[in-house]
Motif scaffolding. Structure first.
Motif, PDB file in Angstrom:
ATOM      1  N   ARG A 611       0.839  -1.211   0.000  1.00 26.59           N
ATOM      2  CA  ARG A 611       0.000   0.000   0.000  1.00 26.59           C
ATOM      3  C   ARG A 611       0.868   1.253   0.000  1.00 26.59           C
ATOM      4  N   MET A 612       1.962   1.235   0.749  1.00 26.00           N
ATOM      5  CA  MET A 612       2.857   2.392   0.748  1.00 26.00           C
ATOM      6  C   MET A 612       3.526   2.585  -0.615  1.00 26.00           C
ATOM      7  N   GLU A 613       3.950   1.492  -1.233  1.00 20.90           N
ATOM      8  CA  GLU A 613       4.590   1.589  -2.546  1.00 20.90           C
ATOM      9  C   GLU A 613       3.604   2.096  -3.599  1.00 20.90           C
ATOM     10  N   GLN A 614       2.337   1.661  -3.529  1.00 18.24           N
ATOM     11  CA  GLN A 614       1.326   2.163  -4.454  1.00 18.24           C
ATOM     12  C   GLN A 614       1.071   3.645  -4.223  1.00 18.24           C
ATOM     13  N   PHE A 615       1.077   4.065  -2.957  1.00 18.46           N
ATOM     14  CA  PHE A 615       0.907   5.480  -2.627  1.00 18.46           C
ATOM     15  C   PHE A 615       2.001   6.312  -3.292  1.00 18.46           C
ATOM     16  N   VAL A 616       3.252   5.835  -3.247  1.00 16.71           N
ATOM     17  CA  VAL A 616       4.374   6.559  -3.854  1.00 16.71           C
ATOM     18  C   VAL A 616       4.254   6.562  -5.376  1.00 16.71           C
ATOM     19  N   ARG A 617       3.848   5.437  -5.962  1.00 19.29           N
ATOM     20  CA  ARG A 617       3.694   5.394  -7.426  1.00 19.29           C
ATOM     21  C   ARG A 617       2.647   6.388  -7.897  1.00 19.29           C
ATOM     22  N   ASP A 618       1.531   6.456  -7.183  1.00 18.69           N
ATOM     23  CA  ASP A 618       0.493   7.422  -7.546  1.00 18.69           C
ATOM     24  C   ASP A 618       1.013   8.847  -7.408  1.00 18.69           C
ATOM     25  N   ASN A 620       4.050   9.873  -7.773  1.00 18.57           N
ATOM     26  CA  ASN A 620       5.065  10.168  -8.791  1.00 18.57           C
ATOM     27  C   ASN A 620       4.485  10.433 -10.176  1.00 18.57           C
ATOM     28  N   GLN A 621       3.178  10.321 -10.320  1.00 23.29           N
ATOM     29  CA  GLN A 621       2.575  10.682 -11.595  1.00 23.29           C
ATOM     30  C   GLN A 621       2.763  12.160 -11.893  1.00 23.29           C
ATOM     31  N   ASN A 622       2.934  12.959 -10.854  1.00 18.61           N
ATOM     32  CA  ASN A 622       3.202  14.389 -11.003  1.00 18.61           C
ATOM     33  C   ASN A 622       4.512  14.702 -10.287  1.00 18.61           C
ATOM     34  N   PHE A 623       5.506  15.125 -11.060  1.00 21.31           N
ATOM     35  CA  PHE A 623       6.805  15.404 -10.467  1.00 21.31           C
ATOM     36  C   PHE A 623       6.701  16.516  -9.423  1.00 21.31           C
ATOM     37  N   GLY A 624       7.492  16.365  -8.357  1.00 20.64           N
ATOM     38  CA  GLY A 624       7.574  17.410  -7.351  1.00 20.64           C
ATOM     39  C   GLY A 624       6.350  17.553  -6.480  1.00 20.64           C
ATOM     40  N   SER A 625       5.515  16.519  -6.421  1.00 21.61           N
ATOM     41  CA  SER A 625       4.315  16.616  -5.580  1.00 21.61           C
ATOM     42  C   SER A 625       4.697  16.651  -4.097  1.00 21.61           C
ATOM     43  N   VAL A 626       3.849  17.273  -3.322  1.00 19.96           N
ATOM     44  CA  VAL A 626       4.056  17.304  -1.874  1.00 19.96           C
ATOM     45  C   VAL A 626       3.719  15.924  -1.307  1.00 19.96           C
ATOM     46  N   PHE A 627       4.650  15.370  -0.533  1.00 23.96           N
ATOM     47  CA  PHE A 627       4.415  14.077   0.105  1.00 23.96           C
ATOM     48  C   PHE A 627       3.622  14.338   1.388  1.00 23.96           C
ATOM     49  N   LEU A 632      -0.755   9.426   3.701  1.00 15.59           N
ATOM     50  CA  LEU A 632      -0.141   8.113   3.836  1.00 15.59           C
ATOM     51  C   LEU A 632      -0.630   7.420   5.107  1.00 15.59           C
ATOM     52  N   TYR A 633      -0.704   8.168   6.209  1.00 16.54           N
ATOM     53  CA  TYR A 633      -1.152   7.617   7.491  1.00 16.54           C
ATOM     54  C   TYR A 633      -2.566   7.045   7.335  1.00 16.54           C
ATOM     55  N   CYS A 634      -3.444   7.834   6.691  1.00 19.04           N
ATOM     56  CA  CYS A 634      -4.824   7.362   6.514  1.00 19.04           C
ATOM     57  C   CYS A 634      -4.887   6.136   5.609  1.00 19.04           C
ATOM     58  N   ALA A 635      -4.074   6.134   4.530  1.00 15.41           N
ATOM     59  CA  ALA A 635      -4.090   5.011   3.595  1.00 15.41           C
ATOM     60  C   ALA A 635      -3.708   3.711   4.290  1.00 15.41           C
ATOM     61  N   VAL A 636      -2.738   3.786   5.235  1.00 12.45           N
ATOM     62  CA  VAL A 636      -2.320   2.593   5.958  1.00 12.45           C
ATOM     63  C   VAL A 636      -3.337   2.232   7.038  1.00 12.45           C
ATOM     64  N   ASP A 637      -3.841   3.252   7.728  1.00  7.60           N
ATOM     65  CA  ASP A 637      -4.755   3.021   8.838  1.00  7.60           C
ATOM     66  C   ASP A 637      -6.069   2.382   8.377  1.00  7.60           C
ATOM     67  N   SER A 649       6.773   7.117  10.827  1.00  7.97           N
ATOM     68  CA  SER A 649       7.543   8.277  10.362  1.00  7.97           C
ATOM     69  C   SER A 649       8.122   7.984   8.996  1.00  7.97           C
ATOM     70  N   VAL A 650       8.307   9.048   8.214  1.00  7.38           N
ATOM     71  CA  VAL A 650       8.927   8.956   6.887  1.00  7.38           C
ATOM     72  C   VAL A 650      10.045   9.985   6.837  1.00  7.38           C
ATOM     73  N   GLU A 651      11.278   9.502   6.635  1.00  6.83           N
ATOM     74  CA  GLU A 651      12.433  10.386   6.628  1.00  6.83           C
ATOM     75  C   GLU A 651      13.016  10.450   5.217  1.00  6.83           C
ATOM     76  N   PRO A 652      13.122  11.664   4.640  1.00  8.82           N
ATOM     77  CA  PRO A 652      13.711  11.799   3.309  1.00  8.82           C
ATOM     78  C   PRO A 652      15.227  11.897   3.379  1.00  8.82           C
ATOM     79  N   VAL A 653      15.876  11.468   2.294  1.00 11.91           N
ATOM     80  CA  VAL A 653      17.325  11.555   2.172  1.00 11.91           C
ATOM     81  C   VAL A 653      17.637  12.324   0.890  1.00 11.91           C
TER      82      VAL A 653
END
Length: 686
Positions: A611-618, A620-627, A632-637, A649-653
């Motif tokens: 579910r998290m990977e699908q959330f990221v794929r969706d 990425n359909q628009n570059f530079g979208s706000v994460f 994400l919390y609701c999608a998992v919950d 938590s989600v930490e960017p690198v």
């Protein structure tokens, strides 16, 4: 397009009624407005003249419409030939196939537009080599549904110093100086935009073709490459000037080496065919050749047809007798009369008794002449028309035009009415009229096609019409369906196409214009894109194109991709616009959390990850979208397998990345997200 005002909106009765009302306003003494009154006769006459004027002013004639289309740079498309490939086999010796030889599919005639060859050599095996590693495949294993990597050592990134090559081994040497052809069937990606002639496509990779000779490997010339460097299935025509010798015991070798790797998707081959000829659904009935030296006959009609020969005199072409001679194994025509250094040979295979003679000039304006071949689509047509009688007759060339609209009083033009099957000539005001004569109107060139009727299935072409027994004995196999045949475009269809072209436009101005162009870059696969302004800051006035290709071009810049994009954009951008091309920038994410699995939940860890990977794929359909962390919390919950989320938590690198107080992630406008690591633990029933 602009809507034209309708000038004939009033009927004849409306005009008469308006005139009668005007009479009463100017002269009250004229009170007899019945039809019997002589004055009303004049009113009716003037009303009729006005109605006719409005009728003609509101009509645009076909000749005018064609002129308007020319101003837009558009012409009606002529009939187009269907095209296909045939494989020939069974040659015991190397045989040349003359230009415009006749290939039969029932009543349909196909021709090869260039000289071809049926070689005695056959493909024996293929070796796919990467450095010291090699895989050898027998010719019979090709075309059985298996895919073979042409350059098997290519990895996820372009090779800096590639050591890749493909070797083809043949049973006999390929003769020096002969053009030979291969058909290469590849695993094509339907998303890749086709490359048309004149697109200026830059190949993604640089290749080198070579043959093995007594002096080692020697370069072969690529005459034609419809594969565009192994991107599309197509014909490859080559030529070399060496003397081939066997390479050990494997056979006579031809190889292609990868010199520069820029592929997005490494090419894979299905099948390779040898002795392949491209043919078009056309029938050359009359052929015209002009020679500045010896008249060497090399075409099918030139070798096997009948001839009329002309020499160039001071006033035009004069017909002369001729003789056929054999010179260095070639057939040469020798005119009996010396000309000004030029000889014209009209070759034809028409069965009609009159041959190429169409008729006689009457000497009158607007002469009309029946043309029996007009029932077929005309690809090429011109006439020779003579002045004078007998041996002193002088012939000149006349050209076919759509109309006489732009023809002057000295222009040798004629018009063909396809519906009536009539040729029409001028009147010395618009176009010259043919002089009076006997049999002085000749066909100079005539080539016809059946248009879309030529789009036939594979396997229909089975015969080569040839006077040579060796050529007639060849086995012929049509390996592809014939396609591309179209009937000639009618004026109404051209007008509709012009309207669509004006509506779509050719200049890139809006974001939608750039997006549409990026999807049509020849030879490339553009999976996703974004158009930005101010990419590098408020002072950046450039148009920045974020491009995501396929395979290796998804997240890394390929020079050939950028070059092809720039070439297309330079043709369509506004003059003052600068183009900047960038690729997606990956933002790596580390996901940590502790979750309680629901009772009797099935594979909770796997479902959460997916579910998290699908959330990221969706996302990425628009570059530079706000994460959005909250989304994400609701999608998992909301997953049935999750009882509750104890922590997440989600930490960017990466650089230039910010997090808001709501734990949302803000990234550059060309960014895409990628989860590199999951650190999740689960409690409860799994």
């Amino acid at each position: 397009m602009l809507k034209l005002e309708k000038l004939n909106s009033e009927t004849f009765e409306d005009i008469v009624e308006a005139a009668v009302k005007e009479i009463a306003r100017h002269d009250t003494s004229w009170n007899n407005l019945q039809a019997a009154d002589p004055g009303m006769t004049l009113v009716d006459l003037l009303a009729w003249l006005k109605a006719m004027q409005h009728q003609y002013m509101s009509v645009i004639f076909p000749e005018s419409k064609r002129r308007f289309l020319e101003l837009l740079g558009m012409e009606s498309r002529p009939v187009r030939c269907a095209r296909t490939l045939v494989e020939v086999s069974g040659a015991e010796t190397d045989l040349p196939i003359p230009e415009e030889s006749k290939w039969r599919a029932g009543e349909l005639v196909f021709e090869n537009r260039t000289p071809a060859a049926a070689l005695a050599s056959r493909l024996k095996s293929v070796v796919f080599r990467s450095g010291e590693r090699a895989e050898q495949v027998e010719a019979g294993q090709l075309g059985q549904g298996r895919l073979f990597p042409i350059f098997p050592g290519l990895g996820a990134e372009p090779a800096r110093e590639p050591r890749e090559e493909m070797e083809l081994f043949f049973t006999d040497p390929i003769p020096s100086g002969w053009v030979f052809s291969l058909y290469v069937s590849l695993q094509e990606d339907p998303r890749r935009t086709p490359v048309q002639e004149g697109d200026g496509f830059v190949p993604l990779a640089r290749l080198s073709w070579e043959v093995y000779t007594g002096d080692g490997w020697k370069a072969a010339e690529v005459v034609r490459d419809d594969t565009h460097g192994f991107l599309f299935s197509g014909l490859l025509s080559l030529c070399h000037d060496g003397e081939m010798i066997p390479l050990e015991e494997q056979g006579f070798a031809l190889r292609v080496r990868l010199l520069q790797d820029g592929y997005d998707l490494p090419p894979q081959v299905r099948d390779i065919r040898f002795n392949v000829v491209e043919v078009f659904q056309q029938d050359t009935l009359v052929r015209q050749d002009v020679f500045h030296g010896p008249a060497v006959m090399e075409s099918h009609l030139g070798l096997f047809g009948r001839h009329r020969v002309f020499v160039n005199g001071e006033e035009g072409w004069q017909e002369t007798g001729f003789s056929l001679e054999e010179q260095d194994g070639k057939q040469v025509i020798r005119p009996q009369q010396e000309g000004g250094g030029e000889t014209m040979v009209i070759s034809y295979g028409l069965d009609e008794p009159q041959g190429v003679t169409l008729g006689s000039g009457t000497g009158f304006s607007h002469q009309r002449l029946e043309f029996p071949l007009v029932k077929k689509g005309i690809l090429d047509l011109n006439l020779l028309i003579g002045r004078g009688r007998g041996e002193k007759a002088v012939f000149t060339q006349w050209e076919k035009r759509e109309d006489f609209y732009s023809s002057g009083p000295r222009d040798r033009h004629f018009v063909m009415d396809a519906e009536e099957g009539i040729l029409q000539f001028g009147d010395h005001v618009q176009g010259v009229m043919p002089p009076k004569g006997e049999g002085n109107i000749l066909l100079g060139r005539c080539r016809v096609s059946r248009g879309k009727e030529g789009n036939i299935k594979a396997g229909q072409i089975r015969k080569l019409d040839a006077f040579s027994p060796a050529l007639a004995a060849l086995t012929v196999r049509q390996i592809l369906p014939a396609s591309g045949g179209e009937d000639g475009e009618k004026l109404e269809e051209t007008l509709a196409r012009a309207e669509e072209a004006l509506r779509s436009g050719e200049r890139a101005v809006t974001e939608a214009d750039y997006q549409a162009l990026l999807q049509k870059i020849p030879g490339l696969i553009v999976e996703n894109s974004r158009v930005l302004t101010g990419f590098a800051g408020p002072e950046d006035r450039r148009i920045t194109l974020v491009v995501q290709g396929a395979g290796r071009a998804r997240e890394q810049a390929l020079p050939s991709y950028e070059e092809n994009i720039r070439r297309v954009m330079d043709r369509h951008r506004l003059l003052t616009t600068q183009i900047h091309v960038v690729w997606p920038r990956r933002v790596e994410l580390v996901v940590r959390g502790r979750l309680a699995a629901a009772p009797y939940g099935q594979d909770a860890p796997g479902q959460v990850r997916r579910r998290m990977e699908q959330f990221v794929r969706d996302l990425n359909q628009n570059f530079g979208s706000v994460f959005s962390f909250g989304e994400l919390y609701c999608a998992v919950d909301l997953l049935d397998c999750v009882e509750r989320i104890e922590s997440l938590s989600v930490e960017p690198v990466g650089e230039y990345i910010q997090k808001t107080t709501a734990d949302d992630i803000l990234a550059p406008p060309n960014s895409i997200y990628h989860i590199t690591r999951f650190e999740l633990s689960f409690t409860g029933s799994l």
